[in-house]
Motif scaffolding. Structure first.
Motif, PDB file in Angstrom:
ATOM      1  N   UNK A   1       2.036   9.007  -7.447  1.00 27.12           N
ATOM      2  CA  UNK A   1       1.163   7.862  -7.193  1.00 27.12           C
ATOM      3  C   UNK A   1       0.187   8.142  -6.057  1.00 27.12           C
ATOM      4  N   UNK A   2      -1.089   7.852  -6.308  1.00 29.50           N
ATOM      5  CA  UNK A   2      -2.151   8.106  -5.332  1.00 29.50           C
ATOM      6  C   UNK A   2      -1.911   7.402  -4.006  1.00 29.50           C
TER       7      UNK A   2
ATOM      8  N   UNK B   1      -8.468   3.377  -0.577  1.00 33.26           N
ATOM      9  CA  UNK B   1      -9.030   2.074  -0.253  1.00 33.26           C
ATOM     10  C   UNK B   1      -8.144   1.118   0.525  1.00 33.26           C
ATOM     11  N   UNK B   2      -6.817   1.274   0.565  1.00 30.25           N
ATOM     12  CA  UNK B   2      -5.948   0.184   0.989  1.00 30.25           C
ATOM     13  C   UNK B   2      -5.307   0.432   2.350  1.00 30.25           C
ATOM     14  N   UNK B   3      -5.931  -0.073   3.436  1.00 31.59           N
ATOM     15  CA  UNK B   3      -5.401   0.164   4.778  1.00 31.59           C
ATOM     16  C   UNK B   3      -4.139  -0.642   5.072  1.00 31.59           C
ATOM     17  N   UNK B   4      -3.872  -1.684   4.277  1.00 35.76           N
ATOM     18  CA  UNK B   4      -2.671  -2.482   4.505  1.00 35.76           C
ATOM     19  C   UNK B   4      -1.413  -1.670   4.188  1.00 35.76           C
ATOM     20  N   UNK B   5      -1.595  -0.590   3.457  1.00 32.70           N
ATOM     21  CA  UNK B   5      -0.485   0.286   3.132  1.00 32.70           C
ATOM     22  C   UNK B   5      -0.990   1.731   3.206  1.00 32.70           C
ATOM     23  N   UNK B   6      -1.019   2.313   4.404  1.00 31.91           N
ATOM     24  CA  UNK B   6      -1.666   3.620   4.585  1.00 31.91           C
ATOM     25  C   UNK B   6      -0.795   4.779   4.103  1.00 31.91           C
ATOM     26  N   UNK B   7      -0.212   4.589   2.924  1.00 28.62           N
ATOM     27  CA  UNK B   7       0.710   5.591   2.415  1.00 28.62           C
ATOM     28  C   UNK B   7       0.029   6.606   1.521  1.00 28.62           C
ATOM     29  N   UNK B   8      -1.311   6.577   1.491  1.00 28.21           N
ATOM     30  CA  UNK B   8      -2.044   7.565   0.722  1.00 28.21           C
ATOM     31  C   UNK B   8      -2.129   8.901   1.460  1.00 28.21           C
TER      32      UNK B   8
ATOM     33  N   UNK C   1     -13.403   9.778  -1.680  1.00 30.28           N
ATOM     34  CA  UNK C   1     -14.134   8.576  -1.254  1.00 30.28           C
ATOM     35  C   UNK C   1     -13.241   7.739  -0.351  1.00 30.28           C
ATOM     36  N   UNK C   2     -13.748   7.372   0.826  1.00 26.56           N
ATOM     37  CA  UNK C   2     -13.051   6.470   1.742  1.00 26.56           C
ATOM     38  C   UNK C   2     -13.811   5.146   1.789  1.00 26.56           C
ATOM     39  N   UNK C   3     -13.140   4.050   1.489  1.00 22.68           N
ATOM     40  CA  UNK C   3     -13.772   2.743   1.640  1.00 22.68           C
ATOM     41  C   UNK C   3     -13.942   2.426   3.125  1.00 22.68           C
ATOM     42  N   UNK C   4     -14.705   1.377   3.415  1.00 24.06           N
ATOM     43  CA  UNK C   4     -14.941   0.997   4.816  1.00 24.06           C
ATOM     44  C   UNK C   4     -13.627   0.629   5.511  1.00 24.06           C
ATOM     45  N   UNK C   5     -12.706   0.028   4.757  1.00 27.68           N
ATOM     46  CA  UNK C   5     -11.418  -0.336   5.345  1.00 27.68           C
ATOM     47  C   UNK C   5     -10.613   0.912   5.713  1.00 27.68           C
ATOM     48  N   UNK C   6     -10.603   1.910   4.846  1.00 31.07           N
ATOM     49  CA  UNK C   6      -9.895   3.156   5.137  1.00 31.07           C
ATOM     50  C   UNK C   6     -10.583   3.911   6.270  1.00 31.07           C
ATOM     51  N   UNK C   7     -11.891   3.789   6.355  1.00 25.67           N
ATOM     52  CA  UNK C   7     -12.603   4.434   7.452  1.00 25.67           C
ATOM     53  C   UNK C   7     -12.125   3.889   8.796  1.00 25.67           C
TER      54      UNK C   7
ATOM     55  N   UNK D   1      -9.217  22.460  10.639  1.00 24.94           N
ATOM     56  CA  UNK D   1      -9.260  23.502   9.624  1.00 24.94           C
ATOM     57  C   UNK D   1      -9.529  22.988   8.224  1.00 24.94           C
ATOM     58  N   UNK D   2      -9.700  21.677   8.092  1.00 24.41           N
ATOM     59  CA  UNK D   2      -9.963  21.080   6.779  1.00 24.41           C
ATOM     60  C   UNK D   2     -11.432  20.652   6.700  1.00 24.41           C
ATOM     61  N   UNK D   3     -12.031  20.913   5.564  1.00 22.94           N
ATOM     62  CA  UNK D   3     -13.388  20.449   5.301  1.00 22.94           C
ATOM     63  C   UNK D   3     -13.318  19.374   4.237  1.00 22.94           C
ATOM     64  N   UNK D   4     -13.979  18.246   4.460  1.00 24.86           N
ATOM     65  CA  UNK D   4     -13.893  17.110   3.551  1.00 24.86           C
ATOM     66  C   UNK D   4     -15.046  17.164   2.559  1.00 24.86           C
ATOM     67  N   UNK D   5     -14.713  17.411   1.308  1.00 29.57           N
ATOM     68  CA  UNK D   5     -15.707  17.342   0.240  1.00 29.57           C
ATOM     69  C   UNK D   5     -15.853  15.897  -0.199  1.00 29.57           C
ATOM     70  N   UNK D   6     -16.947  15.267   0.199  1.00 29.89           N
ATOM     71  CA  UNK D   6     -17.131  13.823   0.006  1.00 29.89           C
ATOM     72  C   UNK D   6     -17.788  13.535  -1.339  1.00 29.89           C
ATOM     73  N   UNK D   7     -17.252  12.574  -2.031  1.00 32.78           N
ATOM     74  CA  UNK D   7     -17.784  12.205  -3.341  1.00 32.78           C
ATOM     75  C   UNK D   7     -19.156  11.570  -3.241  1.00 32.78           C
ATOM     76  N   UNK D   8     -19.446  10.903  -2.131  1.00 25.35           N
ATOM     77  CA  UNK D   8     -20.677  10.115  -2.013  1.00 25.35           C
ATOM     78  C   UNK D   8     -21.213  10.203  -0.599  1.00 25.35           C
ATOM     79  N   UNK D   9     -22.443   9.732  -0.434  1.00 29.36           N
ATOM     80  CA  UNK D   9     -23.134   9.843   0.849  1.00 29.36           C
ATOM     81  C   UNK D   9     -22.539   8.936   1.914  1.00 29.36           C
ATOM     82  N   UNK D  10     -21.984   7.782   1.511  1.00 29.09           N
ATOM     83  CA  UNK D  10     -21.391   6.871   2.492  1.00 29.09           C
ATOM     84  C   UNK D  10     -20.174   7.517   3.154  1.00 29.09           C
ATOM     85  N   UNK D  11     -19.322   8.144   2.353  1.00 31.41           N
ATOM     86  CA  UNK D  11     -18.152   8.837   2.902  1.00 31.41           C
ATOM     87  C   UNK D  11     -18.592  10.014   3.762  1.00 31.41           C
ATOM     88  N   UNK D  12     -19.607  10.738   3.317  1.00 32.64           N
ATOM     89  CA  UNK D  12     -20.125  11.873   4.083  1.00 32.64           C
ATOM     90  C   UNK D  12     -20.626  11.423   5.446  1.00 32.64           C
ATOM     91  N   UNK D  13     -21.397  10.335   5.474  1.00 32.78           N
ATOM     92  CA  UNK D  13     -21.916   9.833   6.743  1.00 32.78           C
ATOM     93  C   UNK D  13     -20.808   9.456   7.713  1.00 32.78           C
TER      94      UNK D  13
END
Length: 441
Positions: free
Chosen positions: A142-143, A173-180, A194-200, A216-228
């Motif tokens: 589970x994601x 997306x779900x900061x109420x349960x940061x088990x991702x 992709x990180x939603x604003x709540x996860x950010x 040592x990790x590079x984040x390959x971002x799906x979209x420009x909002x996550x990249x920013x």
């Protein structure tokens, strides 16, 4: 004699009018006083309401502040509780050809429906990994529960003594349960993330507790909002786009036989802005809200997603959609797509396709600025770069040496990609009525 009578009548009439006038004056004066009293009462009431609103605003502000404090404390407590699960195991080997894929088991008890777009991302990730290594094996988890992953399935006898890689292609997306957060049994490879604003907001706290987690990790971002966001947080990041863009292109025969228009995730109130020649006879699909009533097993929705992709590939000559993970895989398969963002959040996520297709707004649709005769796009060179980026990202995460300049050049091409167009939709241009938008009856 008659004159005297008339005189008396006139005098009486004048007297009566005078009395009536006095009475009217008194009534008017009385009404004026009453109106003045009412106005004063209204002013007093308005002032009381204004004071009450101020008091309520202050109380709500105080309550909101207290709630924010409680949420922060709760979030920080949960983050601290992750400690024993994220502390890394030293010098563990990595299972090079066995990957974890994301499933969505928690959606079944938590929600009444599934978004098939989630499973389409998993299908695309699996397809990409098999392209790179046909001998790759998989397990699913589970994601939103990666913190509790335990490598007991499909791992062999030595699974507990090695890290399982997982490609973090998904919507977190779900900061109420940061088990991702992937635990110490996993090797996260951030491609298509992709990180939603709540996860950010959550990650801003998380990185305070565990600053080494992203070292040592590079984040390959799906979209420009996550990249920013990642760049502002000081993380090494780049635009990887979405792996659903790497699905194989359909054959010429499939393209020729495809004759249907699909409306995917289009709200009823927007249908009137789609030309009649397209909406009449079109197939409506709601891939973002598939009910759990028929099955409580995530595998059913995975297979349903596979079937839906086959349907698009074999039957769609045009797809009009408000769903990113309909537009992206359809573009990859060579299907012409019209993509409409319904809100600002959509616009942020849809930047995964920035520069590839026009991203229309509701205003564009209402004012007739939508091209309903798009061509299919040639994105095969983008697919090659994205697959090679995934390949090199995996090798880098596993400690292998990669050519940094080559990797950087590939990632730059992914970010700057502009597609070539094909003319397989030329026959559609015969009907010029569908070349624009606006309300067409």
């Amino acid at each position: 004699m008659i004159f005297e009578k008339l005189k008396k009548i006139v005098i009486a009439y004048i007297a009566n009018n005078f009395k009536l006038s006095n009475k009217l004056t008194k009534v008017n004066n009385h009404l004026g006083l009453k109106l003045t009293e009412i106005e004063k009462a209204q002013q007093v009431l308005a002032q009381k309401l204004q004071n009450l609103e101020k008091q309520m605003h202050l109380k709500l502000y105080s309550l909101d502040s207290k709630m924010q404090v409680l949420l922060r404390k709760s979030m920080e407590n949960e983050i601290f509780a992750l400690r024993n699960s994220v502390l890394p195991y030293a010098n563990l080997p990595i299972r090079p050809s066995h990957f974890l894929l994301l499933s969505y088991n928690k959606h079944i008890p938590k929600y009444s429906h599934h978004n098939l777009g989630d499973f389409i991302q998993t299908i695309a990730t699996k397809n990409a990994l098999l392209f790179l290594n046909p001998k790759t094996t998989f397990e699913f988890f589970d994601r939103d529960s990666l913190i509790s992953y335990y490598p007991v399935r499909g791992g062999g006898n030595n699974s507990l003594n090695a890290l399982t890689p997982v490609v973090m292609q998904g919507w977190f997306a779900f900061p109420d349960s940061p088990h991702f957060i992937p635990n110490h049994y996993l090797l996260p490879i951030f491609v298509g993330t992709h990180f939603t604003s709540a996860i950010q907001k959550f990650l801003q706290y998380f990185i305070v507790y565990y600053p080494w987690y992203f070292e040592g990790k590079t984040i390959g971002c799906r979209d420009l909002a996550t990249l920013g966001f990642c760049e502002k947080l000081g993380l090494e990041a780049y635009l990887s786009r979405c792996l659903t863009l790497t699905l194989p292109k359909r054959t010429q025969e499939q393209e020729t036989q495809a004759t249907k228009v699909f409306l995917v995730g289009i709200p009823k109130d927007l249908l009137k802005f789609i030309p009649r020649g397209l909406r009449e006879g079109a197939i409506s699909v709601n891939q973002q809200g598939v009910s759990n009533e028929q099955s409580l097993q995530w595998q059913s929705f995975y297979h349903c997603s596979e079937d839906l992709l086959e349907t698009y590939k074999n039957e769609a000559r045009l797809v009009i959609t408000c769903a990113l993970h309909c537009a992206s895989p359809c573009l990859a398969m060579g299907i012409p797509v019209v993509l409409i963002a319904r809100n600002e959040e959509n616009l942020g996520r849809f930047s995964a396709l920035s520069g590839i297709v026009p991203i229309y707004t509701i205003e564009d649709l209402e004012k007739g600025r939508v091209d309903f005769v798009p061509q299919s796009l040639d994105i095969e060179s983008l697919k090659q770069d994205m697959l090679e980026n995934l390949n090199l990202s995996i090798k880098e995460a596993m400690g292998e040496s990669v050519d940094k300049e080559t990797l950087q050049a590939i990632r730059q091409r992914i970010a700057d990609f502009v597609p070539a167009m094909q003319s397989n939709m030329a026959e559609s241009h015969e009907n010029s009525a569908i070349a624009g938008g606006g309300e067409i009856s």
